[in-house]
Structure formats: C-alpha cells, structure tokens
Design a protein around this motif. Structure first.
Motif, PDB file in Angstrom:
ATOM      1  N   MET A   1      40.805  10.910  26.430  1.00 57.25           N
ATOM      2  CA  MET A   1      41.711  12.038  26.610  1.00 57.25           C
ATOM      3  C   MET A   1      40.970  13.347  26.395  1.00 57.25           C
ATOM      4  N   SER A   2      41.513  14.398  26.916  1.00 57.01           N
ATOM      5  CA  SER A   2      40.896  15.704  26.735  1.00 57.01           C
ATOM      6  C   SER A   2      41.274  16.291  25.394  1.00 57.01           C
ATOM      7  N   ASP A   3      40.516  17.322  24.953  1.00 59.49           N
ATOM      8  CA  ASP A   3      40.781  17.947  23.672  1.00 59.49           C
ATOM      9  C   ASP A   3      42.168  18.562  23.604  1.00 59.49           C
ATOM     10  N   GLN A   4      42.743  18.909  24.749  1.00 63.65           N
ATOM     11  CA  GLN A   4      44.023  19.580  24.725  1.00 63.65           C
ATOM     12  C   GLN A   4      45.139  18.675  24.184  1.00 63.65           C
ATOM     13  N   LEU A   5      44.928  17.365  24.147  1.00 62.86           N
ATOM     14  CA  LEU A   5      45.940  16.481  23.602  1.00 62.86           C
ATOM     15  C   LEU A   5      45.812  16.319  22.103  1.00 62.86           C
ATOM     16  N   ASN A   6      44.707  16.760  21.531  1.00 64.71           N
ATOM     17  CA  ASN A   6      44.436  16.492  20.131  1.00 64.71           C
ATOM     18  C   ASN A   6      45.285  17.390  19.237  1.00 64.71           C
ATOM     19  N   ASN A 147      58.622   6.823  14.263  1.00 61.32           N
ATOM     20  CA  ASN A 147      58.735   8.112  14.961  1.00 61.32           C
ATOM     21  C   ASN A 147      58.348   9.316  14.101  1.00 61.32           C
ATOM     22  N   PHE A 148      57.402   9.146  13.192  1.00 58.48           N
ATOM     23  CA  PHE A 148      56.947  10.317  12.443  1.00 58.48           C
ATOM     24  C   PHE A 148      56.309  11.290  13.436  1.00 58.48           C
ATOM     25  N   PRO A 149      56.689  12.575  13.399  1.00 57.83           N
ATOM     26  CA  PRO A 149      56.192  13.515  14.413  1.00 57.83           C
ATOM     27  C   PRO A 149      54.674  13.653  14.380  1.00 57.83           C
ATOM     28  N   THR A 150      54.040  13.354  15.505  1.00 60.20           N
ATOM     29  CA  THR A 150      52.581  13.388  15.566  1.00 60.20           C
ATOM     30  C   THR A 150      51.990  14.754  15.220  1.00 60.20           C
ATOM     31  N   PRO A 151      52.604  15.881  15.629  1.00 64.82           N
ATOM     32  CA  PRO A 151      52.017  17.175  15.242  1.00 64.82           C
ATOM     33  C   PRO A 151      51.906  17.379  13.732  1.00 64.82           C
ATOM     34  N   LEU A 152      52.722  16.653  12.940  1.00 68.98           N
ATOM     35  CA  LEU A 152      52.661  16.769  11.481  1.00 68.98           C
ATOM     36  C   LEU A 152      51.675  15.794  10.850  1.00 68.98           C
ATOM     37  N   VAL A 239      47.879   7.958  19.569  1.00 64.42           N
ATOM     38  CA  VAL A 239      46.656   7.162  19.685  1.00 64.42           C
ATOM     39  C   VAL A 239      45.430   8.051  19.542  1.00 64.42           C
ATOM     40  N   GLU A 240      45.458   9.221  20.182  1.00 66.17           N
ATOM     41  CA  GLU A 240      44.292  10.093  20.100  1.00 66.17           C
ATOM     42  C   GLU A 240      44.041  10.551  18.666  1.00 66.17           C
ATOM     43  N   TYR A 241      45.111  10.954  17.967  1.00 63.40           N
ATOM     44  CA  TYR A 241      44.890  11.400  16.588  1.00 63.40           C
ATOM     45  C   TYR A 241      44.430  10.240  15.700  1.00 63.40           C
ATOM     46  N   THR A 242      45.073   9.081  15.835  1.00 60.06           N
ATOM     47  CA  THR A 242      44.703   7.940  14.992  1.00 60.06           C
ATOM     48  C   THR A 242      43.245   7.557  15.200  1.00 60.06           C
ATOM     49  N   ARG A 243      42.785   7.586  16.452  1.00 59.71           N
ATOM     50  CA  ARG A 243      41.382   7.265  16.723  1.00 59.71           C
ATOM     51  C   ARG A 243      40.432   8.310  16.155  1.00 59.71           C
ATOM     52  N   VAL A 250      44.406   1.873  15.361  1.00 59.78           N
ATOM     53  CA  VAL A 250      45.444   1.652  16.356  1.00 59.78           C
ATOM     54  C   VAL A 250      45.694   0.149  16.471  1.00 59.78           C
ATOM     55  N   VAL A 251      46.959  -0.246  16.346  1.00 62.34           N
ATOM     56  CA  VAL A 251      47.341  -1.648  16.491  1.00 62.34           C
ATOM     57  C   VAL A 251      48.245  -1.772  17.707  1.00 62.34           C
TER      58      VAL A 251
END
Length: 344
Positions: A1-6, A147-152, A239-243, A250-251
């Motif tokens: 993925m690109s950095d813009q998704l991080n 569903n914990f918000p990924t941005p947090l 997935v991008e943040y977890t990686r 990631v499971v």
C-alpha cells in the motif's frame, strides 16, 4: 500500500519505562464477524491471562478513557487504564470462567452472580466484590475489542504498548455473515444516506487518494458494492498499520480455520505465552461442529462450529450477482491475494 493509507500518528511520542507499565497487554481487534471472539476465547484459555471482552464497546468507564486518549497525558492514561483493568467489571469480565492461576473464586458462583447482576442492577457491586482478585505484573491483560477505530490505534499503541493482533476475514465471507446477522435483526441498520455519509467521513479521515474512485459515486452503488467498500475502509488501513507496528501480527480468519492448532501455536509464540493442553482441548471442542441451539441469535454468535464449513458458507449464501458486485470493488484491493479462492 502507499504511504497515504498509513494512519501512523505524527509528532513526538513518549517513551515509557517498565515502571510506567504495570501490565503487559495483548489487543485483538478487527471488524465484526471476522473471528475475533473465537480467537479471544482460544487465548482466554491461557491460565495466566485476565480477559477483558470488548471494553471500549461495553463499558462507559473504558469509553471515557478512549475519549481522552488523543489529548490526555501518556503516563496518566497508562495509570488510569491499569486501574480499570485491575477491577472486576460486570461489563467486561464475562462468563465463561476458565481456570486461572490468579482466581480463587468458584466459577459456578461467579456465573450465578453475573446472572443476578444482569437482571438486577443493584446486585452488580456484589459481583464486582466477589470476582475481584489482585493482578500482578506477571498477569497479561488480554483485550478483545471489535471495530476499534484504526486512526486511534497508533495512539493506543503509544500509550499501552500492546502486542497487537489485527484479525481479518475475506470480504465475501465477512459480508455474507453480516448479511445473515441483519436478517436475524442482530444489527441496527442506518438509513442509506447516513451510511453513505459515514463512509465518506471514513474515506476522508484516511486522506490521500484512498478509495477516491468510489467516494463521489457511492449513491450509484448496490448494497453489496457498498459493503465491499466498507470492508476496504475497515480492513486495509488496519492491516497496513498492524504490519508497520513493531509488535503487530495480522491473523487471517481462514488460516485459523484451516489449521487452528498450528495457527494458535504461532500466535502464542508471538505474544510469548506457553501453549498448554487446556487451549488445545478448547480448540478441539470448539471445532467439532456446530451446536444445535434453539435460539438463532445464540447460534449466530456461537464459537462452536466446524470452521471449514463456516469459512466457506459464503459460496452458497451469496448469489452470483452479489458475488459479482463484491468482486467489482475487491478486485483492486492490495489484500486480495491473501485468499486464493475469491471469485475475482
């Protein structure tokens, strides 16, 4: 993925020492209907961990802490969270009660008091009092929160420094399962306009060109296409943040279904726990086949089912037209290669 998704948080971070960290945390999160409850129950069978079930969903005290997460002082947030986890709470310390090295209470009596507290609010303090036990730094805190918000997530990981498990399910299986839940009236349903507005806010929160091709034509899309976009909104940044997180794993739900014993061994190794016979026994018990339950809602949320059947149900639950609509959105997902049997 690109950095813009991080969604990684920018700016300075506060380094915490062991003295600031009374507990070691493990966080399981992922979209609903992705197997997080099943994995949580597997890991709760570990005799030394204290399990907190969906605290940010179920408990007003934990939600208040989450609301302060972005602006609060790191050490104070850490102290407050440890204090919350040290308590025994009717909202998040739920049955069943597998044997624990730190628990002296009778499981049957805990069940009884939990049931009484569910019926009579005034009896909840009795449950809190009887269930309370002293936890030490040797007690891992296992948190399962859907569903914990990924941005947090970056801020939460900065504060709690958990082992992070991001659990995902293939989009066809997840959408089919959610559709079944809607048919059983298990989920509240927003109006189409509210749903689309919420999707636009989520896309804008990620920023950049993330799903920009869909943002302005959501009104034209079918329900299945919208659900596929929601899957991408929820899963791809997670997935991008977890990686990218140095304590992240990631499971994939289908991998756990295909070989639960091997996958749970990998997960326990990741968190640094010793896999015991109790966990192996629970896996064997929970995978022998679906239990016949008279209450359809209980059956829907049950963790006792044949996982190979469960992970493939979508192939008969979704029509060819529905599968084609989902595929039209998922075809461009950078995660599609995690599954080899998608009709793309």
């Amino acid at each position: 993925m690109s950095d813009q998704l991080n969604p990684t948080r920018r700016g300075n971070t506060t380094q915490l020492t062991k003295d600031d960290s009374p507990f070691n945390y493990v966080l399981i999160t992922g979209p609903g209907r992705s197997g997080t409850t099943w994995l949580g129950r597997m890991m709760d069978s570990y005799e030394h961990c204290s399990y907190k079930f969906e605290p940010f969903v179920r408990s007003p005290l934990y939600r208040e802490w989450k609301n302060d997460l972005e602006s609060g002082d790191v050490k104070e947030l850490r102290r407050r969270f440890a204090s919350l986890c040290s308590n025994f709470d009717h909202d998040v310390d739920l049955p069943p009660f597998p044997a624990k090295s730190f628990r002296w209470q009778n499981p049957q009596l805990l069940h009884l008091l939990y049931g009484l507290g569910s019926r009579v609010e005034a009896l909840k303090p009795l449950y809190h009092w009887y269930g309370h036990t002293k936890l030490t730094s040797e007690t891992p805190i296992l948190i399962k929160d859907v569903n914990f918000p990924t941005p947090l997530l970056p801020r939460l990981c900065e504060v709690l420094q958990p082992k992070l498990i991001g659990m995902i399910r293939n989009p066809f299986g997840r959408i089919a399962s959610t559709l079944k839940g809607k048919q059983l009236n298990q989920f509240s349903q927003r109006s189409q306009s509210d749903k689309i507005e919420g999707m636009r806010r989520s896309i804008d929160a990620v920023g950049g060109n993330f799903l920009a091709e869909y943002r302005d034509r959501l009104e034209e899309m079918s329900d299945m296409q919208l659900d596929a976009v929601i899957w991408r909104i929820q899963v791809e940044p997670l997935v991008e943040y977890t990686r990218s997180y140095d304590q992240g794993l990631v499971v994939v739900y289908e991998d756990l279904c295909n070989d639960p014993q091997s996958k749970i061994t990998e997960i326990f190794n990741f968190v640094g726990w010793e896999l015991g016979q109790t966990t192996r026994d629970f896996i064997n018990e929970s995978t022998t086949g679906e239990r016949q339950l008279s209450d359809q809602s209980k059956a829907y949320f049950s963790v006792y089912r044949d996982p190979r059947t469960s992970m493939s149900k979508w192939k008969t639950q979704l029509t060819d037209e529905q599968q084609a609509d989902i595929a039209s959105v998922i075809r461009d997902s950078p995660l599609k290669d995690l599954w080899s049997d998608l009709p793309l």
